[in-house]
Design a protein around this motif. Structure first.
Motif, short mmCIF file in Angstrom:
data_model
loop_
_atom_site.label_atom_id
_atom_site.label_comp_id
_atom_site.label_asym_id
_atom_site.label_seq_id
_atom_site.Cartn_x
_atom_site.Cartn_y
_atom_site.Cartn_z
N THR A 228 0.89 -1.22 0.04
CA THR A 228 0.09 0.09 -0.07
C THR A 228 0.73 1.07 0.06
O THR A 228 1.73 1.21 0.75
CB THR A 228 -0.85 -0.02 1.18
N GLU A 250 -3.30 1.08 -3.94
CA GLU A 250 -2.71 -0.41 -3.60
C GLU A 250 -2.09 -0.92 -4.95
O GLU A 250 -2.05 -0.23 -5.96
CB GLU A 250 -3.99 -1.12 -3.45
N LEU A 326 -5.83 -3.81 3.91
CA LEU A 326 -5.24 -4.11 2.70
C LEU A 326 -4.09 -5.03 2.76
O LEU A 326 -3.78 -5.75 1.80
CB LEU A 326 -4.97 -2.57 2.19
#
Length: 356
Positions: A228, A250, A326
């Motif tokens: 990320t 991302e 994430l």
């Protein structure tokens, strides 16, 4: 003169019997020779196997001594404090008279530490103590024993819990452990590094042993994890501000390549000189922030020249849930004592490791 009539029946019979005796003798000799060869080959194989085993396990049980450390900024440079982190020091002592395959038969096919854990977790009392067997005195706070399982799994026996890394159910290697060549060779391992990560532990309450199973890989290690990119708006050197006000981007195709202990290279983003802050979790547990470019640090009274070594944490702060999601890790409380950093001047990269 009357010709003498020769009778060929007798010589033919003698010849036939002679050939038969020769054939039988030859077959017996061949059979004996084959048997002798087989016996000799078996003996040779056993000898070779014994030699191979002695060569593979010649070091006996190895006891690595770990001196954990953490890189910190001090008024006149860097120092290493007594905590688990990026400046660990290792040395190894081996005892040749102990059987390294006493706990689990060496060479079993299971190459996943968690499969081995499932197979043996119901019989923790079968795990004997190498320390007791060798009648040796060690410091259990920084010493454990290696024992081989197969070429892709190495066992590690501990004798007490280690803060931040070992409990009765799991071992957390926060940095990869690079094995010395002799240990890797003696145990017939397929690699020379134990990658950072979470590994299973079988605890034997009777003798107080913690028996962990770790993966073995070749160095360098690649971690296929999403990366990320955190784009700070007005970063002033505070992690609190960075993790509070950020934009996310991302990079699912990126991988983390661990080239050295506590030295991470992010590909392909950093190689393209894309400035920003990259959040990664190489072991799916802790958090590493990689700053490409100047993170706008503030000067201090000890160092009037600003350098990218001024990441501050003003107070304890929870890792943002969006970042944690994430990176596929659980949010955790970030504490000042668990944050350390190092600046790579050549690559112009600042790496900040945040331990859970």
């Amino acid at each position: 003169m009357k010709k003498i009539k020769m009778n060929f029946n007798l010589p033919m019979a003698i010849l036939t019997i002679g050939m038969a005796v020769f054939t039988i003798t030859s077959c017996q000799e061949d059979a004996l020779t084959d048997k002798d060869k087989n016996d000799m080959q078996l003996t040779q194989d056993q000898a070779n196997g014994k030699r191979d085993q002695n060569a593979r396990y010649g070091g006996g049980i190895c006891f690595p001594v770990v001196e954990p450390g953490r890189i910190v900024r001090v008024p006149f440079g860097f120092d290493c404090i007594n905590n688990w982190g990026g400046c660990n020091r290792y040395y190894v002592e081996c005892l040749p008279w102990l059987d390294p395959c006493a706990l689990i038969p060496c060479g079993i096919e299971w190459r996943d530490p968690w499969i081995i854990y499932e197979k043996f977790r119901e019989i923790p009392e079968d795990f004997e103590s190498f320390r007791d067997a060798g009648q040796i005195e060690i410091d259990p706070s920084n010493t454990m024993a290696y024992f081989p399982v197969n070429d892709h799994v190495l066992g590690m026996q501990f004798y007490e819990e280690w803060e931040h890394s070992l409990s009765q159910d799991k071992l957390h290697l926060r940095t990869s452990v690079v094995l010395d060549d002799e240990t890797a060779s003696d145990y017939g391992l397929a690699g020379n590094v134990l990658p950072a990560g979470i590994y299973p532990v079988i605890f034997n309450e009777k003798n107080g042993t913690f028996n962990a199973f770790t993966s073995v890989n070749k160095f360098p290690v690649k971690y296929d994890r999403p990366i990320t990119q955190i784009i700070p708006g007005d970063f002033d050197g505070s992690l609190n501000l960075l993790l509070k006000d950020f934009d996310l981007k991302e990079h699912p195709e990126s991988v983390v390549i661990e080239e050295d202990i506590e030295l991470y290279v992010v590909e392909p983003n950093l190689s393209d000189n894309i400035e920003g802050v990259y959040a990664i979790s190489p072991n799916l547990y802790d958090l590493t922030l990689v700053f490409k470019g100047d993170p706008n640090p503030q000067p201090s009274k000890f160092d009037p020249t600003p350098t990218p070594l001024k990441i501050r944490i003003e107070e304890e702060i929870w890792l943002n849930e969006e970042i944690a999601s994430l990176l596929n890790i659980e949010p955790f409380l970030i504490k000042p004592e668990n944050v350390h950093q190092a600046y790579d001047e050549e690559a112009d990269v600042l790496r900040v490791t945040i331990l859970r």
